[in-house]
Design an enzyme around this catalytic site. Structure first.
Site, PDB file in Angstrom:
ATOM      1  CB  CYS A 138       8.839  -6.937  13.480  1.00  0.00           C
ATOM      2  SG  CYS A 138       9.971  -7.042  12.193  1.00  0.00           S
ATOM      3  CG  HIS A 226       6.953  -3.153  10.757  1.00  0.00           C
ATOM      4  ND1 HIS A 226       7.465  -2.824  12.115  1.00  0.00           N
ATOM      5  CD2 HIS A 226       7.790  -3.847  10.249  1.00  0.00           C
ATOM      6  CE1 HIS A 226       8.667  -3.138  12.071  1.00  0.00           C
ATOM      7  NE2 HIS A 226       8.872  -3.789  10.860  1.00  0.00           N
ATOM      8  CD  GLU A 228       4.914  -0.320  13.229  1.00  0.00           C
ATOM      9  OE1 GLU A 228       6.200  -0.625  13.312  1.00  0.00           O
ATOM     10  OE2 GLU A 228       4.100  -1.182  13.202  1.00  0.00           O
ATOM     11  CB  SER A 280      16.248  25.221   4.506  1.00  0.00           C
ATOM     12  OG  SER A 280      14.868  24.418   4.827  1.00  0.00           O
ATOM     13  N   GLY A 282      12.096  25.350   3.797  1.00  0.00           N
ATOM     14  CA  GLY A 282      11.063  24.126   3.769  1.00  0.00           C
ATOM     15  C   GLY A 282      10.098  24.230   5.173  1.00  0.00           C
ATOM     16  NE  ARG A 363      22.478  11.617   3.835  1.00  0.00           N
ATOM     17  CZ  ARG A 363      21.150  12.301   3.931  1.00  0.00           C
ATOM     18  NH1 ARG A 363      20.896  12.992   5.057  1.00  0.00           N
ATOM     19  NH2 ARG A 363      20.198  12.198   3.347  1.00  0.00           N
ATOM     20  CG  ASP A 563      12.445  -2.718  12.256  1.00  0.00           C
ATOM     21  OD1 ASP A 563      11.874  -2.169  11.346  1.00  0.00           O
ATOM     22  OD2 ASP A 563      12.131  -3.531  12.940  1.00  0.00           O
ATOM     23  CD  GLN A 662      11.045  14.161  -0.405  1.00  0.00           C
ATOM     24  OE1 GLN A 662      10.554  13.294   0.421  1.00  0.00           O
ATOM     25  NE2 GLN A 662      12.110  14.956  -0.104  1.00  0.00           N
TER      26      GLN A 662
END
Length: 745
Positions: A138, A226, A228, A280, A282, A363, A563, A662
């Site tokens: 990239c 990319h 990866e 949590s 999770g 957040r 990115d 998810q």
């Protein structure tokens, strides 16, 4: 009314219960069997304060990190192939690498910068003349071209998402691949055949763009995409070719297995003290707690569960039951009112969480309140701060997306994670935080959880964000929103909508009075987009006869493009066509963000075609009745996903939860199909975000009929609109990552 950010009265809103676990079982004897360690067990990184014992293989790959969101994934891909890799800052010189010795090749990562920026980062040009093989990815590809005499141009049309490219399979990097490969492209700057550096040849193309160049005599290879990430189908094969065919590695790098490395780190940091871990329910926090118990024993680990008021339906009850398997006492606290009333300072003064509509501020308030609440709980449990460390199940993607120095000093911030806020970073500076999973990705954590003997119900549980439903509720005031766009596709501020996407692909009539195409005519834009499509998608676009409506929603969502973080609008597609033309809709979802730089997410609206533009929003804040509305919708959707209930016609629904990784359920302040005579917007809409991924760094939106049965999603639409009051529409998120993140905020 001004409310203090330190209002943490434990008697005001807390219900403290302790799950008395059965007597701790004796942990099995720890063994290290190097003969049975698989490829992904290899583990090495140059991350600050991470004491991981290394075993030198005699061959190493240097990764120059330019701040790529996927920089750590590059490191992981190399390690999976049993080759030792080490990450270095971008200003590392070729001389430094040569003097360190043992490096057989160099990989240059992507990054959020543009080569056109005045202070754009660069590298030592001698990297390309030092004699070591180099793979530029990239931004690294663009620098390779530029520093070797080529040029890079700024494009009007971005490429963001999975695309098909043509590759030269005679080149070592692409040996054994198909002539057409699917890869992830995410960039706005490009190289054309006319601007390729001298003595380099084109080895891959994406439409009229160059997607790869090489000089095989000098062993220099650059790719715009990319390799990866999972969205690049044969990316692992490309790394294998580079490492073994170009560089000449042997793949003999082995080290301690993950479990032993984590336990060693915990013991070295904690010493003879104790740990407080926030759990949590999770997989991340559960594995973290299990590792702490294995390393320190149950008597030195105190586990707490904080209900912040934004948990899913009966979530905290389920957490207590599931975590009993860890043989750890779980102290549960309810702090809903405390979280809602907590405040932080912003540019406009002090704002409370239940009055905040800024996602980043939400957040930060939640993350910092977790830390302050932790102090109140420690006082309640008579815990001495000096004797305890704070443990978190922080993962590598959390740190990368928060641009933490632990992951990369140059990564662009995508979003602030609740476990990587300013207060957490301050505690890290004091050496008071233990994060044994900070070098792991989600799939690696699941594998580690299996090794630790955690039950399948925990290991395979869908991820749930620490801030809970608070970041799945998009808040809004009753102020009339203004659509703001920048870039050559737009002329100033735009208050408008996409009216139609009809017989010709994206041949939409966007309010011409706004002068949107003053800088770039529509037909030119359309042709540029068509050039970036695969032949299959081109034929689909040009031959379709469906009537599809597209509307820009006046809400912004977090994404990652080039990115870097993007904070852009969503587009809603709708149609009367039945059966629903999913292939065409998903093709639009891929292309629209390329054409409109101000868009990073595309959804489909179940039901009839949307007739009216969205000109105002429903006043929405993090107050109990709004949270309850999303809890109900989320509960209904997940019961259907996991086949816990029957369909509306009485037939049993299949359990398809294992087919995706998810499914965030999101509440939007958007009221579709509203009576034009109504004074204001009052209903909400629900977004379903089923997501397919292996590492959560990239992923694909689940396609009806491919990843999930169409009838499952249609049943969710019916059940939510029938059983949850005040729901206007149910939407399906069709956006891959990138350009859209898994969560909307």
């Amino acid at each position: 009314m001004k409310r203090s950010s330190s209002m943490l009265d434990i008697n005001e809103d807390s219900q403290h219960s302790t799950n008395k676990a059965p007597p701790p079982k004796k942990a099995p004897e720890d063994r290290f069997d190097s003969a049975n360690m698989n490829a992904s067990g290899s583990h090495v990184t140059l991350v600050e304060n991470l004491p991981v014992e290394k075993v030198s293989s005699g061959e190493r790959i240097a990764i120059l990190d330019f701040g790529a969101q996927y920089g750590k994934v590059i490191d992981r891909r190399v390690r999976e192939l049993l080759v030792q890799s080490e990450m270095f800052p971008l200003n590392t010189t070729a001389r430094t690498l040569i003097e360190l010795g043992g490096f057989k090749g160099i990989i240059i990562s992507g990054g959020p910068n543009s080569v056109f920026e005045p202070e754009a980062p660069s590298i030592d040009p001698e990297i390309f003349t030092c004699g070591l093989p180099v793979l530029g990815i990239c931004y690294g590809f663009q620098l390779m071209n530029k520093l070797n005499g080529g040029t890079v141009t700024r494009e009007h049309i971005r490429e963001d998402g999975a695309c098909e490219i043509q590759v030269d399979t005679s080149v070592h990097l692409f040996n054994g691949l198909h002539k057409t490969e699917t890869v992830l492209l995410t960039h706005g700057d490009s190289v054309s055949e006319a601007t390729v550096a001298p003595d380099f040849k084109v080895m891959a193309k994406s439409g009229h763009h160059v997607a790869g160049i090489c000089n095989e005599n000098r062993k220099l290879y650059g790719v715009q995409f990319h390799p990866e990430v999972d969205l690049t189908t044969n990316g692992t094969k490309m790394f294998e070719n580079f490492l073994f065919k170009v560089v000449g590695c042997c793949g003999n790098f082995t080290i301690q297995n993950r479990e032993q490395s984590c336990i060693s780190e915990i013991n070295s940091i904690v010493g003879d003290k104790k740990v407080l871990v926030m759990v949590s329910g999770g997989v991340d926090s559960a594995v973290c707690a299990a590792l702490l118990r294995r390393a320190l024993g149950p008597n030195r680990v105190t586990a707490i569960h904080i209900d912040n008021g934004f948990m899913r339906h009966e979530e905290s009850d389920a957490v207590e039951k599931s975590l009993a398997a860890l043989d750890l006492p779980i102290h549960r606290y309810n702090f809903g009112t405390t979280f809602r009333s907590s405040t932080e300072h912003c540019k406009d003064g002090e704002v409370a969480l239940d009055e905040c509509d800024d996602p980043e501020m939400k957040r930060k308030i939640i993350g910092n309140t977790f830390i302050r609440v932790k102090d109140v709980i420690m006082k309640d449990l008579n815990i001495n701060h000096d004797e305890y460390f704070l443990a978190q199940g922080t993962l590598r993607p959390d740190l990368i997306e928060s641009a933490s120095a632990l992951a990369s000093g140059h990564a662009d911030t995508i979003k602030t994670h609740h476990n990587d806020t300013f207060l957490v970073r301050e505690l890290r500076k004091l050496g008071k935080v233990v994060e044994p999973l900070k070098d792991f990705h989600k799939d690696e954590v699941r594998e580690l959880g299996k090794d630790l003997g955690l039950p399948e119900s925990i290991v395979q549980r869908h991820p749930f964000p620490g801030p809970g439903l608070a970041i799945r509720i998009l808040c809004a005031s009753d102020k009339r929103p203004e659509l703001m766009f920048n870039g050559p596709m737009y002329n100033g501020d735009v208050q408008g909508r996409i009216i139609d996407v009809t017989e010709q692909f994206l041949n939409s009539a966007i309010n011409p009075s706004q002068g949107i195409y003053e800088h770039l005519q529509f037909e030119q834009a359309r042709n540029n987009v068509l050039l970036s499509l695969s032949e299959r998608d081109r034929q689909l676009a040009e031959q379709q006869t469906f009537q599809i409506s597209a509307h820009i929603l006046p809400i912004k969502t977090v994404g990652v493009q080039g990115d870097a973080r993007s904070y852009s609008y969503a587009v809603a597609l709708s149609t009367e066509q039945r059966p629903i033309p999913w292939k065409l809709l998903f093709a639009y979802a891929s292309v629209i963000p390329k054409l409109f730089h101000g868009v990073n997410r595309v959804v489909y609206a179940f039901g009839s075609k949307i007739e009216f533009s969205i000109e105002d929003l429903t006043r929405t804040y993090l107050v109990p009745h709004i949270v309850t509305k999303l809890q109900m919708a989320d509960h209904i959707a997940n019961n259907i996903l996991f086949g816990r209930v029957a369909a509306s016609d009485g037939t049993q629904l299949p359990n398809v939860g294992h087919k995706i990784q998810q499914m965030p359920v999101v509440l939007l302040p958007v009221d579709f199909d509203r009576d034009r005579d109504m004074i204001g917007s009052y209903r909400h809409s629900i977004v379903l975000r089923p997501f397919v991924t292996s590492d959560f760094m990239t992923g694909q939106a689940a396609i009806p009929g491919v990843h999930l049965p169409e009838e499952t999603l249609i049943e969710m639409d019916k059940a939510i609109r029938t059983n949850v009051l005040g729901i206007s529409r149910v939407l399906l998120d069709m956006t891959c990552k990138p350009p859209g993140t898994t969560e909307w905020e």
